[in-house]
Design a protein around this motif. Structure first.
Motif, PDB file in Angstrom:
ATOM      1  N   GLY A 169     -11.356 -17.746   2.000  1.00 47.02           N
ATOM      2  CA  GLY A 169     -11.808 -17.232   0.715  1.00 47.02           C
ATOM      3  C   GLY A 169     -11.845 -18.325  -0.344  1.00 47.02           C
ATOM      4  O   GLY A 169     -11.060 -19.276  -0.323  1.00 47.02           O
ATOM      5  N   VAL A 170     -12.752 -18.189  -1.276  1.00 49.57           N
ATOM      6  CA  VAL A 170     -12.905 -19.182  -2.333  1.00 49.57           C
ATOM      7  C   VAL A 170     -13.339 -18.467  -3.603  1.00 49.57           C
ATOM      8  O   VAL A 170     -14.037 -17.444  -3.569  1.00 49.57           O
ATOM      9  N   PHE A 171     -12.840 -18.991  -4.728  1.00 49.85           N
ATOM     10  CA  PHE A 171     -13.253 -18.488  -6.039  1.00 49.85           C
ATOM     11  C   PHE A 171     -13.854 -19.668  -6.791  1.00 49.85           C
ATOM     12  O   PHE A 171     -13.245 -20.745  -6.862  1.00 49.85           O
ATOM     13  N   GLY A 172     -15.032 -19.458  -7.351  1.00 51.09           N
ATOM     14  CA  GLY A 172     -15.735 -20.570  -7.979  1.00 51.09           C
ATOM     15  C   GLY A 172     -16.109 -20.293  -9.414  1.00 51.09           C
ATOM     16  O   GLY A 172     -16.339 -19.146  -9.822  1.00 51.09           O
ATOM     17  N   TRP A 173     -16.138 -21.391 -10.178  1.00 45.47           N
ATOM     18  CA  TRP A 173     -16.613 -21.346 -11.566  1.00 45.47           C
ATOM     19  C   TRP A 173     -17.786 -22.322 -11.678  1.00 45.47           C
ATOM     20  O   TRP A 173     -17.602 -23.546 -11.549  1.00 45.47           O
ATOM     21  N   VAL A 174     -18.965 -21.783 -11.868  1.00 40.12           N
ATOM     22  CA  VAL A 174     -20.138 -22.630 -12.074  1.00 40.12           C
ATOM     23  C   VAL A 174     -20.169 -23.018 -13.542  1.00 40.12           C
ATOM     24  O   VAL A 174     -20.330 -22.170 -14.426  1.00 40.12           O
ATOM     25  N   MET A 175     -20.017 -24.312 -13.825  1.00 34.85           N
ATOM     26  CA  MET A 175     -19.924 -24.790 -15.193  1.00 34.85           C
ATOM     27  C   MET A 175     -21.313 -24.849 -15.844  1.00 34.85           C
ATOM     28  O   MET A 175     -22.253 -25.395 -15.273  1.00 34.85           O
ATOM     29  N   LEU A 176     -21.346 -24.288 -17.092  1.00 35.13           N
ATOM     30  CA  LEU A 176     -22.606 -24.281 -17.837  1.00 35.13           C
ATOM     31  C   LEU A 176     -22.483 -25.206 -19.045  1.00 35.13           C
ATOM     32  O   LEU A 176     -22.026 -26.329 -18.926  1.00 35.13           O
ATOM     33  N   GLU A 177     -22.854 -24.727 -20.226  1.00 32.49           N
ATOM     34  CA  GLU A 177     -22.889 -25.570 -21.425  1.00 32.49           C
ATOM     35  C   GLU A 177     -21.576 -25.454 -22.207  1.00 32.49           C
ATOM     36  O   GLU A 177     -20.817 -24.493 -22.073  1.00 32.49           O
ATOM     37  N   GLU A 178     -21.318 -26.450 -23.063  1.00 35.47           N
ATOM     38  CA  GLU A 178     -20.166 -26.417 -23.962  1.00 35.47           C
ATOM     39  C   GLU A 178     -20.583 -25.769 -25.278  1.00 35.47           C
ATOM     40  O   GLU A 178     -21.608 -26.137 -25.873  1.00 35.47           O
ATOM     41  N   VAL A 179     -19.776 -24.793 -25.726  1.00 33.25           N
ATOM     42  CA  VAL A 179     -20.029 -24.093 -26.986  1.00 33.25           C
ATOM     43  C   VAL A 179     -18.698 -23.965 -27.721  1.00 33.25           C
ATOM     44  O   VAL A 179     -17.623 -24.076 -27.112  1.00 33.25           O
ATOM     45  N   PRO A 180     -18.708 -23.711 -29.033  1.00 32.54           N
ATOM     46  CA  PRO A 180     -17.444 -23.446 -29.748  1.00 32.54           C
ATOM     47  C   PRO A 180     -16.798 -22.166 -29.244  1.00 32.54           C
ATOM     48  O   PRO A 180     -17.488 -21.253 -28.769  1.00 32.54           O
ATOM     49  N   ILE A 181     -15.478 -22.109 -29.412  1.00 25.91           N
ATOM     50  CA  ILE A 181     -14.765 -20.916 -28.941  1.00 25.91           C
ATOM     51  C   ILE A 181     -15.201 -19.679 -29.711  1.00 25.91           C
ATOM     52  O   ILE A 181     -15.316 -18.585 -29.139  1.00 25.91           O
ATOM     53  N   TRP A 182     -15.486 -19.845 -31.015  1.00 24.61           N
ATOM     54  CA  TRP A 182     -15.896 -18.673 -31.799  1.00 24.61           C
ATOM     55  C   TRP A 182     -17.203 -18.103 -31.251  1.00 24.61           C
ATOM     56  O   TRP A 182     -17.398 -16.882 -31.233  1.00 24.61           O
ATOM     57  N   TYR A 183     -18.095 -19.002 -30.797  1.00 26.82           N
ATOM     58  CA  TYR A 183     -19.369 -18.515 -30.250  1.00 26.82           C
ATOM     59  C   TYR A 183     -19.133 -17.778 -28.947  1.00 26.82           C
ATOM     60  O   TYR A 183     -19.762 -16.741 -28.686  1.00 26.82           O
ATOM     61  N   LEU A 215     -29.380 -18.913 -14.590  1.00 29.05           N
ATOM     62  CA  LEU A 215     -28.608 -19.939 -15.280  1.00 29.05           C
ATOM     63  C   LEU A 215     -28.104 -21.034 -14.340  1.00 29.05           C
ATOM     64  O   LEU A 215     -27.590 -22.055 -14.802  1.00 29.05           O
ATOM     65  N   ILE A 216     -28.257 -20.797 -13.037  1.00 25.56           N
ATOM     66  CA  ILE A 216     -27.705 -21.743 -12.052  1.00 25.56           C
ATOM     67  C   ILE A 216     -28.831 -22.599 -11.504  1.00 25.56           C
ATOM     68  O   ILE A 216     -29.857 -22.082 -11.053  1.00 25.56           O
ATOM     69  N   GLU A 217     -28.633 -23.898 -11.544  1.00 25.09           N
ATOM     70  CA  GLU A 217     -29.616 -24.844 -11.033  1.00 25.09           C
ATOM     71  C   GLU A 217     -28.945 -25.751 -10.017  1.00 25.09           C
ATOM     72  O   GLU A 217     -27.719 -25.927 -10.017  1.00 25.09           O
ATOM     73  N   GLU A 218     -29.751 -26.317  -9.143  1.00 24.32           N
ATOM     74  CA  GLU A 218     -29.222 -27.252  -8.163  1.00 24.32           C
ATOM     75  C   GLU A 218     -28.650 -28.481  -8.875  1.00 24.32           C
ATOM     76  O   GLU A 218     -29.268 -29.035  -9.772  1.00 24.32           O
ATOM     77  N   GLY A 219     -27.482 -28.890  -8.439  1.00 25.24           N
ATOM     78  CA  GLY A 219     -26.814 -30.033  -9.054  1.00 25.24           C
ATOM     79  C   GLY A 219     -25.761 -29.647 -10.074  1.00 25.24           C
ATOM     80  O   GLY A 219     -25.033 -30.530 -10.564  1.00 25.24           O
ATOM     81  N   ARG A 220     -25.640 -28.377 -10.447  1.00 21.86           N
ATOM     82  CA  ARG A 220     -24.617 -27.928 -11.408  1.00 21.86           C
ATOM     83  C   ARG A 220     -23.215 -28.199 -10.857  1.00 21.86           C
ATOM     84  O   ARG A 220     -22.964 -28.055  -9.666  1.00 21.86           O
ATOM     85  N   HIS A 221     -22.339 -28.600 -11.755  1.00 27.83           N
ATOM     86  CA  HIS A 221     -20.944 -28.839 -11.354  1.00 27.83           C
ATOM     87  C   HIS A 221     -20.229 -27.505 -11.197  1.00 27.83           C
ATOM     88  O   HIS A 221     -20.442 -26.564 -11.982  1.00 27.83           O
ATOM     89  N   VAL A 222     -19.354 -27.420 -10.201  1.00 30.67           N
ATOM     90  CA  VAL A 222     -18.627 -26.198  -9.891  1.00 30.67           C
ATOM     91  C   VAL A 222     -17.167 -26.565  -9.638  1.00 30.67           C
ATOM     92  O   VAL A 222     -16.868 -27.611  -9.046  1.00 30.67           O
ATOM     93  N   ARG A 223     -16.262 -25.723 -10.131  1.00 33.70           N
ATOM     94  CA  ARG A 223     -14.834 -25.841  -9.813  1.00 33.70           C
ATOM     95  C   ARG A 223     -14.481 -24.746  -8.822  1.00 33.70           C
ATOM     96  O   ARG A 223     -14.922 -23.586  -8.975  1.00 33.70           O
ATOM     97  N   LEU A 224     -13.728 -25.099  -7.791  1.00 35.02           N
ATOM     98  CA  LEU A 224     -13.420 -24.171  -6.712  1.00 35.02           C
ATOM     99  C   LEU A 224     -11.915 -24.048  -6.530  1.00 35.02           C
ATOM    100  O   LEU A 224     -11.172 -25.025  -6.676  1.00 35.02           O
ATOM    101  N   ARG A 225     -11.509 -22.824  -6.201  1.00 32.75           N
ATOM    102  CA  ARG A 225     -10.116 -22.554  -5.849  1.00 32.75           C
ATOM    103  C   ARG A 225     -10.108 -21.901  -4.475  1.00 32.75           C
ATOM    104  O   ARG A 225     -10.697 -20.835  -4.275  1.00 32.75           O
TER     105      ARG A 225
END
Length: 451
Positions: free
Chosen positions: A413-427, A342-352
């Protein structure tokens, strides 16, 4: 109308006392309020279920460098020796080529401080020996040329002598033939005069004269024949002498050529020995340079793995750790195998980053506080020992997020969230309950994404 409803307080008390069970049929006002709140909550919950949710992949990691040359490196000892002097201390900034420490030799072969001078003297001596042998080769070559030239002259002399012998044989052969003719004539005259003498026609004196002439012709014929045989012998001797001279000179030429080949072979051996000595000298000079260990690049000494003076170290043993100065930092996070596709080069990531307080709403990154943006730079094609895959994340210069902190250091240390697609919360709730993977769609930001 029966008019049974009480109109005063006393009547109402009597009424409530007699008909109290009817009061249980009325709805309390508090229950109505609770019902209204629950209805509002349900409506809001249904509305929230249709709000967009940003799917993401979570993983932990640490700060590293994007390129191998920017990562911490261990400075190893190139030779066996003992630590003679430390020129740096931990935490010190060093420049490229700066001396870190000095190593002393411990092997008997290299312990002589004048070893390089000895090798240079040996090389000089071998060079002189080679020069002398080359002079000998030149002398042998000149000797060969002289022998060949002398052979030509000598063979020419024998050729002339043979030619003279042939001419002499021809002259002596003609003289012999003439003497034989004279002898034959003298013999015929003597016999004719002998008969005349026997008949008394001539005197004895005249007969003696013809007899003497006959004897002279016999002697002349024998002498001519002898000279012819001698000329023939001289011709044979000239041929034999020519062959003997040729063989003698050829033997000298062969001997000189053999000596020349031997000298050339000695020169080749000396050249090999000289090359070996030069190689040894070069190795010694390089090894002498290895005794002084220098910084390969600009950086900071963070840890000395050996300490003290006089401590023996082996070739390839790590001496200290050097962190390059101003490296191109990257966050290395380790994701599970099921999330790698699911991870491709260029994907946006949020880091802590550890040490920087933050509040992260993984589903709504726009409302996060204290996190930093990045993009996927590298996804490894080989897993780690624990089965995870490393993903390198760098700061995206196109993003308007705050720059990464300058205080970040290797290993943070770092914690990351690799952002994927937007979906409804119910999904998303439905996917989480059923354990399904996140949605996989064509991502337009990757380097190899198709239009």
């Amino acid at each position: 109308m029966l008019n049974i409803t009480p109109h005063n307080s006393d009547d109402k008390k009597q009424y409530d006392k007699r008909f109290g069970t009817l009061n249980t049929l009325n709805t309390p006002s508090e229950a109505k309020k609770v019902a209204r709140v629950l209805i509002i909550i349900m409506v809001l919950f249904c509305v929230v279920l249709f709000l967009p949710w940003q799917q993401n992949i979570r993983a932990r990691g640490e700060i590293t460098a994007l390129t191998p040359k920017d990562r911490p490196q261990k400075i190893q000892c190139p030779i066996d020796g003992t630590i003679a002097k430390w020129n740096v201390q931990e935490g010190q900034h060093v420049d490229s080529g700066q001396v870190l420490l000095t190593i002393s030799e411990i092997k008997d072969k290299y312990i002589d401080p004048d070893m390089i001078l000895r090798l240079e003297e040996g090389i000089l001596a071998k060079g002189k020996a080679i020069s002398a042998k080359e002079d000998k080769v030149s002398a042998k070559q000149r000797q060969l040329e002289a022998l060949k030239a002398g052979l030509k002259i000598k063979l020419k002399q024998f050729d002339n002598k043979i030619e003279q012998s042939i001419l002499k044989i021809e002259g002596d052969s003609i003289a012999w033939e003439a003497s034989k003719v004279d002898l034959k004539n003298a013999d015929r005259q003597f016999k004719a005069n002998q008969e005349l003498y026997n008949k008394g026609l001539i005197s004895l004196t005249k007969l003696e004269t013809f007899k003497s002439k006959y004897q002279q012709n016999v002697s002349k014929e024998v002498s001519s024949r002898t000279k012819l045989e001698m000329a023939r012998n001289e011709y044979q001797n000239a041929i034999l002498g020519k062959n003997a001279a040729r063989n003698e000179v050829l033997d000298k030429i062969a001997k000189t050529d053999s000596e020349l080949s031997t000298t050339l072979s000695d020169i080749a051996d000396s050249d090999a020995a000289l090359a070996k000595a030069r190689n040894e000298l070069s190795s010694m000079e390089i090894r002498a340079g290895m005794r002084v260990i220098r910084a390969p690049q600009k950086g900071i000494v963070v840890q000395a793995l050996n300490s003290g003076i006089g401590e023996n170290v082996k070739s390839g043993e790590a001496l200290l750790t050097l962190v390059p100065d101003q490296p191109h930092l990257a966050a290395a996070i380790f994701v599970k195998t099921m999330d790698v596709p699911l991870i491709e080069e260029g994907r946006h990531v949020r880091l802590r980053f550890d040490g920087w307080p933050s509040i992260q709403f993984s589903g709504w990154p726009s409302v996060s506080v204290g996190t930093f943006g990045g993009k996927v730079e590298v996804v490894d094609f080989m897993n780690q020992s624990d089965g995870t895959f490393r993903v390198l994340i760098t700061q995206d210069p196109k993003e308007k997020d705050e720059d990464w902190p300058e205080e970040l250091r290797m290993g943070t240390g770092v914690f990351g969230w690799v952002m994927l697609e937007e979906v409804p919360i119910w999904y998303e709730l439905w996917r989480q309950i059923n354990g399904f993977p996140p949605s996989l769609k064509d991502y337009k930001g990757g380097k190899d994404a198709k239009k």
